[in-house]
Design an enzyme around this catalytic site. Structure first.
Site, PDB file in Angstrom:
ATOM      1  N   ASP A 164      -7.072   4.444  -4.423  1.00 58.67           N
ATOM      2  CA  ASP A 164      -7.721   4.315  -3.108  1.00 58.67           C
ATOM      3  C   ASP A 164      -8.327   5.702  -2.858  1.00 58.67           C
ATOM      4  O   ASP A 164      -8.579   6.443  -3.828  1.00 58.67           O
ATOM      5  CB  ASP A 164      -6.691   3.913  -2.032  1.00 58.67           C
ATOM      6  CG  ASP A 164      -7.347   3.452  -0.732  1.00 58.67           C
ATOM      7  OD1 ASP A 164      -7.751   2.287  -0.645  1.00 58.67           O
ATOM      8  OD2 ASP A 164      -7.498   4.276   0.201  1.00 58.67           O
TER       9      ASP A 164
ATOM     10  N   LYS B 134       0.860  -1.192   0.000  1.00 59.08           N
ATOM     11  CA  LYS B 134       0.000   0.000   0.000  1.00 59.08           C
ATOM     12  C   LYS B 134       0.886   1.228   0.000  1.00 59.08           C
ATOM     13  O   LYS B 134       2.020   1.171   0.461  1.00 59.08           O
ATOM     14  CB  LYS B 134      -0.878   0.015   1.249  1.00 59.08           C
ATOM     15  CG  LYS B 134      -2.095   0.906   1.135  1.00 59.08           C
ATOM     16  CD  LYS B 134      -3.238   0.190   0.468  1.00 59.08           C
ATOM     17  CE  LYS B 134      -4.387   1.110   0.153  1.00 59.08           C
ATOM     18  NZ  LYS B 134      -5.572   0.357  -0.264  1.00 59.08           N
TER      19      LYS B 134
HETATM   20  P1  NDP Z   1     -12.948   7.958  -2.789  1.00 54.12           P
HETATM   21  O1  NDP Z   1     -11.888   8.943  -2.599  1.00 54.12           O
HETATM   22  O2  NDP Z   1     -13.527   7.719  -4.130  1.00 54.12           O
HETATM   23  O3  NDP Z   1     -14.189   8.279  -1.816  1.00 54.12           O
HETATM   24  C1  NDP Z   1     -14.004   8.363  -0.436  1.00 54.12           C
HETATM   25  C2  NDP Z   1     -15.330   8.728   0.207  1.00 54.12           C
HETATM   26  O4  NDP Z   1     -15.222   8.608   1.613  1.00 54.12           O
HETATM   27  C3  NDP Z   1     -15.737  10.175  -0.063  1.00 54.12           C
HETATM   28  O5  NDP Z   1     -17.122  10.269  -0.052  1.00 54.12           O
HETATM   29  C4  NDP Z   1     -15.115  10.898   1.132  1.00 54.12           C
HETATM   30  O6  NDP Z   1     -15.739  12.132   1.421  1.00 54.12           O
HETATM   31  C5  NDP Z   1     -15.328   9.903   2.240  1.00 54.12           C
HETATM   32  N1  NDP Z   1     -14.247  10.047   3.227  1.00 54.12           N
HETATM   33  C6  NDP Z   1     -12.940   9.845   3.026  1.00 54.12           C
HETATM   34  N2  NDP Z   1     -12.222  10.120   4.122  1.00 54.12           N
HETATM   35  C7  NDP Z   1     -13.110  10.507   5.040  1.00 54.12           C
HETATM   36  C8  NDP Z   1     -12.996  10.922   6.378  1.00 54.12           C
HETATM   37  N3  NDP Z   1     -11.811  10.994   7.000  1.00 54.12           N
HETATM   38  N4  NDP Z   1     -14.130  11.228   7.018  1.00 54.12           N
HETATM   39  C9  NDP Z   1     -15.333  11.148   6.403  1.00 54.12           C
HETATM   40  N5  NDP Z   1     -15.505  10.777   5.125  1.00 54.12           N
HETATM   41  C10 NDP Z   1     -14.410  10.455   4.460  1.00 54.12           C
HETATM   42  O7  NDP Z   1     -12.372   6.594  -2.171  1.00 54.12           O
HETATM   43  P2  NDP Z   1     -12.868   5.100  -2.395  1.00 54.12           P
HETATM   44  O8  NDP Z   1     -14.330   5.055  -2.586  1.00 54.12           O
HETATM   45  O9  NDP Z   1     -11.981   4.486  -3.396  1.00 54.12           O
HETATM   46  O10 NDP Z   1     -12.485   4.449  -0.994  1.00 54.12           O
HETATM   47  C11 NDP Z   1     -13.397   4.372   0.091  1.00 54.12           C
HETATM   48  C12 NDP Z   1     -12.946   3.279   1.047  1.00 54.12           C
HETATM   49  O11 NDP Z   1     -12.926   2.020   0.344  1.00 54.12           O
HETATM   50  C13 NDP Z   1     -11.542   3.430   1.626  1.00 54.12           C
HETATM   51  O12 NDP Z   1     -11.522   2.893   2.925  1.00 54.12           O
HETATM   52  C14 NDP Z   1     -10.685   2.557   0.718  1.00 54.12           C
HETATM   53  O13 NDP Z   1      -9.516   2.121   1.357  1.00 54.12           O
HETATM   54  C15 NDP Z   1     -11.658   1.403   0.478  1.00 54.12           C
HETATM   55  N6  NDP Z   1     -11.415   0.575  -0.703  1.00 54.12           N
HETATM   56  C16 NDP Z   1     -11.310   1.119  -1.949  1.00 54.12           C
HETATM   57  C17 NDP Z   1     -11.125   0.306  -3.049  1.00 54.12           C
HETATM   58  C18 NDP Z   1     -11.105   0.845  -4.439  1.00 54.12           C
HETATM   59  O14 NDP Z   1     -11.018   0.033  -5.374  1.00 54.12           O
HETATM   60  N7  NDP Z   1     -11.196   2.141  -4.654  1.00 54.12           N
HETATM   61  C19 NDP Z   1     -10.970  -1.141  -2.900  1.00 54.12           C
HETATM   62  C20 NDP Z   1     -11.178  -1.623  -1.558  1.00 54.12           C
HETATM   63  C21 NDP Z   1     -11.376  -0.775  -0.510  1.00 54.12           C
HETATM   64  P3  NDP Z   1     -15.011  13.498   0.990  1.00 54.12           P
HETATM   65  O15 NDP Z   1     -15.059  13.514  -0.508  1.00 54.12           O
HETATM   66  O16 NDP Z   1     -15.805  14.546   1.631  1.00 54.12           O
HETATM   67  O17 NDP Z   1     -13.602  13.393   1.511  1.00 54.12           O
HETATM   68  O1  2IT Z   2      -7.998  -1.411  -0.657  1.00 53.87           O
HETATM   69  C1  2IT Z   2      -7.945  -1.912  -1.812  1.00 53.87           C
HETATM   70  O2  2IT Z   2      -8.079  -3.122  -1.996  1.00 53.87           O
HETATM   71  C2  2IT Z   2      -7.743  -1.010  -2.947  1.00 53.87           C
HETATM   72  N1  2IT Z   2      -7.681   0.201  -2.750  1.00 53.87           N
HETATM   73  C3  2IT Z   2      -7.587  -1.561  -4.326  1.00 53.87           C
HETATM   74  C4  2IT Z   2      -6.175  -2.013  -4.559  1.00 53.87           C
HETATM   75  C5  2IT Z   2      -5.853  -2.436  -5.976  1.00 53.87           C
HETATM   76  O3  2IT Z   2      -4.667  -2.748  -6.189  1.00 53.87           O
HETATM   77  O4  2IT Z   2      -6.722  -2.465  -6.849  1.00 53.87           O
END
Ligand code: NDP
Ligand code: 2IT
Length: 449
Positions: free
Chosen positions: A170, A130
């Site tokens: 992420d 990561k």
């Molecule tokens: P994005 O940046 O697309 O979206 C993040 C969302 O979460 C936004 O709505 C954001 O609001 C909110 N958010 C982030 N940080 C905070 C905080 N500290 N407090 C409150 N709200 C918060 O990210 P993703 O959707 O990609 O990721 C979301 C979660 O999913 C994370 O935990 C990530 O690690 C996990 N994840 C992502 C994967 C992926 O493929 N993208 C795969 C597996 C897990 P705002 O815009 O206001 O900051």
């Molecule tokens: O938390 C996760 O699994 C991710 N942000 C996706 C990682 C990836 O390599 O697609």
């Protein structure tokens, strides 16, 4: 000594605390895994003798570097970036990059540690890693984001490679950032090495359905959890926190499977739309215009926006935390249980505090931990690497059906492993043990490395 750790595991945990001071999120992630490994230690004493757990808890390599960049006014800025190459027993280090002001080593290490087991569960040939930076993309112009990404890659490129370390997105890192990172990698190395990054644009090596994969995969996992209870998503009321990549496509798939999603959020507030979240509007606001969620009520005037609102007080059957770590605490869990929640599944990484997870377990609520429930994103990244290696171009349907099968298999593996190790229905135990055993066997086969 922690009440839930046996003596040997407690010593290992104390050592982790001692060696990694101040890294609270990392401690939390390690503790959650160690708490479930007691029965594994009795069954496989060789893993204890050969210190497999201690080795898994120590990253293979940690890279920390300076990222200098200039904003549109010519002012200089210095950020700090990280790449933690945690474990390569099963394949090249694989995991996303997070850009958020809260990023520090402890967050990247918790994410990298989780990623090891998640990637193992996905049954794809990928190790765990990561990275990220304390850079805040909010309010920055495209040019500023580009200059930052170029500067970051100017250092990071030497540590990457399609067989070495393969980053992706992420929080705060999506297709735009991956584009800038890939462009700079290609320029510095003079190699069109598609498989070095995933989450690429569809015109230049990306795979159809990666954008949707984490959210879709989460809902497929929830569907399996409900099937195990002889139930389905049809007619269920769902609440999803966040409104980013994972949240948007969880809302889309849940709606396709007959559920009604009535609330979502961002870091400023909560939207409740009793008629069901308008997904086209949400995508326009968040994916295209990059605006705050509060703008939703300009169009959907019947919906309610509450600044700093409490999303977990909205009554629902299915709760999907999809924003960030520790966003759902004990008080929230009690509220959800009182309001009759039947399934909770983590789209985000470690969004549920240990106290909240305990409350769900005690109340008999089906709880899907992130390393199983949100593995569809990284699994589809591994499919993107396959597509790139074969210089092919797959259809959406092909990739989505592979994703679906992967999520069905992860569910089966977590469910059956929980049963086998004496905790039927406990997906935390099942996912941790199934993931751990795969990595531990591979490490053991490779000798003391
Ligand atoms: P994005 O940046 O697309 O979206 C993040 C969302 O979460 C936004 O709505 C954001 O609001 C909110 N958010 C982030 N940080 C905070 C905080 N500290 N407090 C409150 N709200 C918060 O990210 P993703 O959707 O990609 O990721 C979301 C979660 O999913 C994370 O935990 C990530 O690690 C996990 N994840 C992502 C994967 C992926 O493929 N993208 C795969 C597996 C897990 P705002 O815009 O206001 O900051
Ligand atoms: O938390 C996760 O699994 C991710 N942000 C996706 C990682 C990836 O390599 O697609």
């Amino acid at each position: 000594m922690s009440a839930r750790l046996d003596e040997k595991l407690d010593l290992i945990y104390r050592d982790v605390l001692h060696r990694n001071p101040g890294e609270e999120e990392f401690h939390q992630a390690v503790q959650e895994v160690l708490e479930t490994l007691g029965p594994v230690m009795s069954k496989y004493p060789e893993f204890v003798d050969r210190k497999v757990i201690q080795r898994i808890c120590e990253p293979e390599r940690q890279i920390i570097f300076r990222v200098p960049w200039q904003d549109d006014n010519g002012e200089f800025h210095i950020n700090r970036a990280f790449r933690v190459e945690f474990n390569s027993a099963l394949g090249p280090y694989k995991g996303g990059m997070r850009f958020h002001p809260s990023v520090y080593l402890g967050i990247i290490k918790f994410l990298g540690f989780e990623q090891i087991f998640k990637n193992a569960l996905s049954n794809m040939p990928i190790g765990g890693g990561k990275g990220g930076s304390d850079f805040d993309p909010k309010g920055k112009s495209d040019d500023e984001v580009m200059r930052f990404c170029q500067s970051l890659m100017t250092e990071l490129y030497r540590h990457l490679g399609e067989n070495t370390d393969v980053p992706a997105g992420d929080i705060g890192v999506g297709k735009r950032e991956i584009g800038y990172l890939f462009g700079q990698y290609k320029r510095i190395t003079n190699r069109y090495e598609s498989g070095v990054l995933t989450g690429k644009g569809l015109d230049w090596g990306g795979i159809l359905a990666r954008n949707e994969a984490t959210g879709y995969g989460l809902v497929y996992f929830v569907d399996e959890m409900l099937k195990a209870k002889k139930d389905s998503l049809d007619g269920k009321t769902v609440v999803v926190s966040g409104s980013g990549n994972v949240a948007i496509y969880a809302i889309e798939k849940a709606t396709q499977l007959g559920a009604k999603v009535i609330a979502c959020s961002d870091s400023s507030g909560v939207i409740v739309d009793e008629e069901g979240i308008d997904l086209d509007l949400l995508k326009q606001l968040k994916e295209v215009e990059r605006r705050r969620l509060s703008a939703y009520t300009d169009t959907r005037t019947h919906a309610k926006y509450s600044e700093n609102g409490d999303i977990w007080s909205v009554a629902c059957d299915v709760a999907l935390p999809c924003a960030t770590q520790n966003e759902l605490n004990g008080k929230d869990a009690k509220k959800l249980v009182e309001n009759g929640v039947v399934v909770v599944a983590e789209g985000a990484n470690m969004p549920t505090t240990p106290e909240a997870a305990r409350i769900f377990a005690e109340a008999g609520i089906a709880f899907g931990p992130g390393k199983a429930a949100n593995a569809g994103g990284v699994a589809t990244s591994a499919l993107e690497m396959q597509q790139n290696a074969s210089r092919d171009c797959w259809t959406f349907e092909h990739t989505e059906s592979r994703l679906h099968q992967i999520m069905v298999d992860i569910h089966k593996s977590a469910f059956e492993t929980a049963d086998e190790f004496g905790s039927p229905g406990n997906y935390v135990v099942g996912a941790n043990i199934a993931g751990f055993l795969k990595v531990a066997r591979a490490m053991d086969a490779m000798g003391l490395v």
